[in-house]
Design an enzyme around this catalytic site. Sequence first.
Site, PDB file in Angstrom:
ATOM      1  N   VAL A  95       0.861  -1.181   0.000  1.00 28.49           N
ATOM      2  CA  VAL A  95       0.000   0.000   0.000  1.00 28.49           C
ATOM      3  C   VAL A  95       0.899   1.232   0.000  1.00 28.49           C
ATOM      4  CG1 VAL A  95      -1.798   1.270   1.232  1.00 28.49           C
ATOM      5  CG2 VAL A  95      -1.824  -1.239   1.245  1.00 28.49           C
ATOM      6  N   HIS A  99       3.321   3.836   6.105  1.00 30.53           N
ATOM      7  CA  HIS A  99       2.761   3.271   7.330  1.00 30.53           C
ATOM      8  C   HIS A  99       3.821   2.517   8.106  1.00 30.53           C
ATOM      9  CE1 HIS A  99       2.123   0.468   3.971  1.00 30.53           C
ATOM     10  NE2 HIS A  99       2.350  -0.500   4.842  1.00 30.53           N
TER      11      HIS A  99
END
Length: 113
Positions: A95, A99
Amino acid sequence: MPTIFSKIISGEIPADIVYQDEQVLAFRDIAPQAPTHILIIPKEEIATANDLTEQHEPLIGHLVLVAARIAQQLGIAQGGYRLVMNCNRDGGQEVYHLHLHLLGGRKLAWPPG
Ligand code: AMP
């Protein structure tokens, strides 16, 4: 490019949120790799660690501190945990919204695969 994480930030798709403030959001990973697996993301859209600049220093410091606090709250700080930020293809990033993975609750192997 907006990702699925942008939709979680906007509330368009649900997530099991464990913490949020003006800068970051933390939620449970949908496919946990350990008994505790939390993703901590900046609300700002940053694709990868390669896109970080000096202006992001306080944000990244905050991201790590939030992860450590969540580890305390979820009871895995004493036993230990791992913070991981995958970058691009070889790092295993899927993704493209920056993160931090917080993984714990079991003994984690090293080196990673
Ligand atoms: P990475 O491979 O570092 O890019 O990690 C992406 C992580 O996002 C994976 O561990 C996925 O399981 C997780 N993930 C993907 N979609 C969702 C979602 N809708 N809610 C929670 N976690 C997700």
